[in-house]
Design a protein around this motif. Sequence first.
Motif, PDB file in Angstrom:
ATOM      1  N   LEU A 303     -44.529 -42.432 -28.847  1.00  0.00           N
ATOM      2  CA  LEU A 303     -45.008 -41.428 -29.776  1.00  0.00           C
ATOM      3  C   LEU A 303     -45.061 -42.307 -31.048  1.00  0.00           C
ATOM      4  O   LEU A 303     -44.324 -43.236 -31.252  1.00  0.00           O
ATOM      5  CB  LEU A 303     -43.655 -40.427 -29.961  1.00  0.00           C
ATOM      6  N   GLU A 304     -46.053 -41.747 -31.871  1.00  0.00           N
ATOM      7  CA  GLU A 304     -46.569 -42.732 -33.003  1.00  0.00           C
ATOM      8  C   GLU A 304     -45.505 -42.496 -34.056  1.00  0.00           C
ATOM      9  O   GLU A 304     -46.016 -42.547 -35.172  1.00  0.00           O
ATOM     10  CB  GLU A 304     -47.921 -42.342 -33.182  1.00  0.00           C
ATOM     11  N   SER A 305     -44.326 -42.581 -33.930  1.00  0.00           N
ATOM     12  CA  SER A 305     -43.505 -42.170 -35.093  1.00  0.00           C
ATOM     13  C   SER A 305     -43.989 -43.175 -36.261  1.00  0.00           C
ATOM     14  O   SER A 305     -44.107 -44.025 -36.026  1.00  0.00           O
ATOM     15  CB  SER A 305     -41.786 -42.258 -34.777  1.00  0.00           C
ATOM     16  N   ALA A 321     -51.189 -50.598 -28.839  1.00  0.00           N
ATOM     17  CA  ALA A 321     -52.482 -50.519 -29.759  1.00  0.00           C
ATOM     18  C   ALA A 321     -52.867 -49.303 -30.058  1.00  0.00           C
ATOM     19  O   ALA A 321     -52.997 -48.788 -31.110  1.00  0.00           O
ATOM     20  CB  ALA A 321     -53.692 -51.042 -28.994  1.00  0.00           C
ATOM     21  N   HIS A 322     -52.672 -48.290 -29.031  1.00  0.00           N
ATOM     22  CA  HIS A 322     -52.651 -46.811 -29.185  1.00  0.00           C
ATOM     23  C   HIS A 322     -51.754 -46.309 -30.335  1.00  0.00           C
ATOM     24  O   HIS A 322     -52.169 -45.599 -31.171  1.00  0.00           O
ATOM     25  CB  HIS A 322     -52.385 -46.095 -27.900  1.00  0.00           C
ATOM     26  N   GLU A 323     -50.644 -46.636 -29.984  1.00  0.00           N
ATOM     27  CA  GLU A 323     -49.477 -45.824 -31.263  1.00  0.00           C
ATOM     28  C   GLU A 323     -49.775 -46.562 -32.549  1.00  0.00           C
ATOM     29  O   GLU A 323     -49.367 -45.754 -33.527  1.00  0.00           O
ATOM     30  CB  GLU A 323     -48.245 -46.272 -30.595  1.00  0.00           C
ATOM     31  N   LEU A 324     -50.155 -47.649 -32.495  1.00  0.00           N
ATOM     32  CA  LEU A 324     -50.319 -48.443 -33.867  1.00  0.00           C
ATOM     33  C   LEU A 324     -51.518 -48.033 -34.590  1.00  0.00           C
ATOM     34  O   LEU A 324     -51.538 -47.713 -35.736  1.00  0.00           O
ATOM     35  CB  LEU A 324     -50.479 -49.994 -33.797  1.00  0.00           C
ATOM     36  N   ALA A 325     -52.409 -47.602 -33.734  1.00  0.00           N
ATOM     37  CA  ALA A 325     -53.775 -47.056 -34.205  1.00  0.00           C
ATOM     38  C   ALA A 325     -53.614 -45.662 -34.931  1.00  0.00           C
ATOM     39  O   ALA A 325     -53.926 -45.093 -35.865  1.00  0.00           O
ATOM     40  CB  ALA A 325     -54.961 -47.036 -33.365  1.00  0.00           C
ATOM     41  N   HIS A 326     -52.410 -44.909 -34.290  1.00  0.00           N
ATOM     42  CA  HIS A 326     -52.149 -43.601 -34.837  1.00  0.00           C
ATOM     43  C   HIS A 326     -51.698 -43.670 -36.175  1.00  0.00           C
ATOM     44  O   HIS A 326     -51.511 -42.417 -37.011  1.00  0.00           O
ATOM     45  CB  HIS A 326     -51.036 -42.881 -33.981  1.00  0.00           C
ATOM     46  N   GLN A 327     -51.131 -44.695 -36.773  1.00  0.00           N
ATOM     47  CA  GLN A 327     -50.590 -44.988 -38.256  1.00  0.00           C
ATOM     48  C   GLN A 327     -51.558 -44.692 -38.984  1.00  0.00           C
ATOM     49  O   GLN A 327     -51.259 -43.947 -39.952  1.00  0.00           O
ATOM     50  CB  GLN A 327     -49.999 -46.417 -38.252  1.00  0.00           C
ATOM     51  N   ASN A 344     -56.115 -36.818 -33.512  1.00  0.00           N
ATOM     52  CA  ASN A 344     -55.078 -37.704 -33.417  1.00  0.00           C
ATOM     53  C   ASN A 344     -55.578 -38.606 -32.100  1.00  0.00           C
ATOM     54  O   ASN A 344     -55.449 -39.820 -32.135  1.00  0.00           O
ATOM     55  CB  ASN A 344     -53.918 -37.196 -33.188  1.00  0.00           C
ATOM     56  N   GLU A 345     -55.615 -38.048 -30.951  1.00  0.00           N
ATOM     57  CA  GLU A 345     -55.684 -38.624 -29.597  1.00  0.00           C
ATOM     58  C   GLU A 345     -56.857 -39.237 -29.430  1.00  0.00           C
ATOM     59  O   GLU A 345     -56.801 -40.562 -28.700  1.00  0.00           O
ATOM     60  CB  GLU A 345     -54.995 -37.762 -28.486  1.00  0.00           C
ATOM     61  N   GLY A 346     -57.747 -38.826 -29.714  1.00  0.00           N
ATOM     62  CA  GLY A 346     -59.340 -39.314 -29.184  1.00  0.00           C
ATOM     63  C   GLY A 346     -59.261 -40.549 -30.020  1.00  0.00           C
ATOM     64  O   GLY A 346     -59.807 -41.427 -29.724  1.00  0.00           O
ATOM     65  N   PHE A 347     -58.903 -40.421 -31.534  1.00  0.00           N
ATOM     66  CA  PHE A 347     -59.181 -41.593 -32.254  1.00  0.00           C
ATOM     67  C   PHE A 347     -58.281 -42.695 -31.786  1.00  0.00           C
ATOM     68  O   PHE A 347     -58.712 -44.020 -31.878  1.00  0.00           O
ATOM     69  CB  PHE A 347     -58.605 -41.408 -34.047  1.00  0.00           C
ATOM     70  N   ALA A 348     -57.092 -42.397 -31.621  1.00  0.00           N
ATOM     71  CA  ALA A 348     -56.139 -43.589 -31.214  1.00  0.00           C
ATOM     72  C   ALA A 348     -56.538 -44.138 -29.914  1.00  0.00           C
ATOM     73  O   ALA A 348     -56.472 -45.281 -29.526  1.00  0.00           O
ATOM     74  CB  ALA A 348     -54.608 -43.085 -31.048  1.00  0.00           C
ATOM     75  N   THR A 349     -57.103 -43.223 -28.857  1.00  0.00           N
ATOM     76  CA  THR A 349     -57.462 -43.756 -27.721  1.00  0.00           C
ATOM     77  C   THR A 349     -58.816 -44.689 -28.086  1.00  0.00           C
ATOM     78  O   THR A 349     -58.947 -45.798 -27.328  1.00  0.00           O
ATOM     79  CB  THR A 349     -57.903 -42.783 -26.840  1.00  0.00           C
ATOM     80  N   PRO A 400     -58.183 -34.344 -24.816  1.00  0.00           N
ATOM     81  CA  PRO A 400     -58.280 -34.925 -26.032  1.00  0.00           C
ATOM     82  C   PRO A 400     -58.389 -36.503 -26.302  1.00  0.00           C
ATOM     83  O   PRO A 400     -58.766 -36.935 -27.185  1.00  0.00           O
ATOM     84  CB  PRO A 400     -56.944 -34.202 -26.777  1.00  0.00           C
ATOM     85  N   TYR A 401     -57.404 -37.025 -25.344  1.00  0.00           N
ATOM     86  CA  TYR A 401     -57.398 -38.690 -25.120  1.00  0.00           C
ATOM     87  C   TYR A 401     -58.966 -39.035 -24.910  1.00  0.00           C
ATOM     88  O   TYR A 401     -59.769 -39.856 -25.668  1.00  0.00           O
ATOM     89  CB  TYR A 401     -56.429 -39.148 -24.477  1.00  0.00           C
ATOM     90  N   ASN A 402     -59.296 -38.874 -23.766  1.00  0.00           N
ATOM     91  CA  ASN A 402     -60.611 -39.411 -23.121  1.00  0.00           C
ATOM     92  C   ASN A 402     -61.868 -38.797 -23.713  1.00  0.00           C
ATOM     93  O   ASN A 402     -62.808 -39.601 -24.020  1.00  0.00           O
ATOM     94  CB  ASN A 402     -60.309 -39.677 -21.766  1.00  0.00           C
TER      95      ASN A 402
HETATM   96 ZN    ZN Z   1     -51.494 -40.626 -28.780  1.00  0.00          ZN
END
Ligand code: ZN
Length: 470
Positions: A303-305, A321-327, A344-349, A400-402
Amino acid sequence: MRSRGLRGAAVVAGLSVLVCAPPAFAAPGDPGGPRYSAGAPSVGDPYFPSEGNGGYDVRHYDVVFSYDPATKRMDATTTITAVATQDLDRFDLDFRGPEIGSLTVGKHPASFRREGQELVVTPRPKLKNGERFTVQVKYAGTPPVITDPDDSIEGWVPTDDGAFVPGEPQGSPAWLPGNDHPTDKATFTFHATVPEGITVVGNGQLLSQTTTGGRTTFVWDSTEPMATYLATVTLGRFQVARSVTPSGVPVYTAVDPQLASQSAATVARIPDIVEYFSSLFGPYPFASTGAIIDKAPDVGYALESQTKPIFSSAPSLGTMAHELAHQWFGDSVSLKRWSDIWLNEGFATYAQWLWTEHNGGATAQQTFDSASNYGRAATSSFWQTVLTDPGPVDMFGNVPYNRGAMTLHALRGKIGDAAFFTLLKDWATTHKYGNATTADFVAAAQSASGKDLKGFFDVWLYQKGKPATW
Ligand code: ZN
């Protein structure tokens, strides 16, 4: 669990009416005078109908607690500073935590009752629109594990040496009374006391760490606005390391010693990843970064806390990388409603795909084309969901991710690299520390490209089915 303080508080409230009646020129009911009513018990997000509340805006959470992993007991005092957004004679907090010992609004004990996750508070004196007020809640006991619509767990999850604390999408009320919806961001301070040898890792910067009498108190300060679901105070035995990114952002990492060797190579890349994303999306939005790597096998996701993503096992480089992109995407720019989870998820992915290519792995185009993405047959169930409404059960599923990431890659092809990367940077800047919707993104893409993208977004975002042309 019913409030024990109810009767006593009602007496105090009755007295306060006698000794400080409202001024005659603004009596309730007079034109221009206060019109008291109850704050809404929800913000009306259909995915989580109890989440969030109306009538006030939280500015700050100050959370003081002690916790003993051996007994799983927490003793906590949370003080919320908020501003009323209407004349309030009652308001709700979201809370699923242990028994409440006392609750005050300002200096006055307030009566309260609990109904599911709603903590219904009756402040006396009443609160006027625009008034800044504090709510102090004292509670003690064992915070619960919360089960999500998809059967995953979150909230307060005990580990072999402490607790793993993820809050998305509805876990923070396990241990923190508040306004649990991403549209009400606030700053946070945590003062956490644990047995010596245990480390508490919260969001933001470590202000102090002091040990006396076999107990250590950690003070963490989260200085930029944060959604409640991104709050964490994960605790346990950790190897702590500090470094700094090439741009000067402080890095704090905490790794379970049992996962240290498996995680070392990934943790070492955090500064590079943050630097690379800063070059693509604009400056890193927070005062510090890092990661928390713990052993919480029953959780099974990361989780991108905010400022410090949490991982329930040793992460791959892609997941880091995914969780850091969520920042940037999720934490700084947040949703207005959960159905827009692809933002959230599409952008981080997609950011993860870009990092992989940058790091010498598959290109974003190859990942787009692969068998688990565009390569899936048109008949696959993967295409049978509307991306902008996956539902609460599948909001953290593949779609949502892919499909989210594929939408961005297809958009890049449609509008060209220059417009696409300007769009991503502008998106991160315009909505920094705010909330945005899919419609906002569609409008931003149209204006960045100067193109009519209605047909494009129709097939990628708003319709079921595998896009064939766009
Ligand atoms: Zn995510």
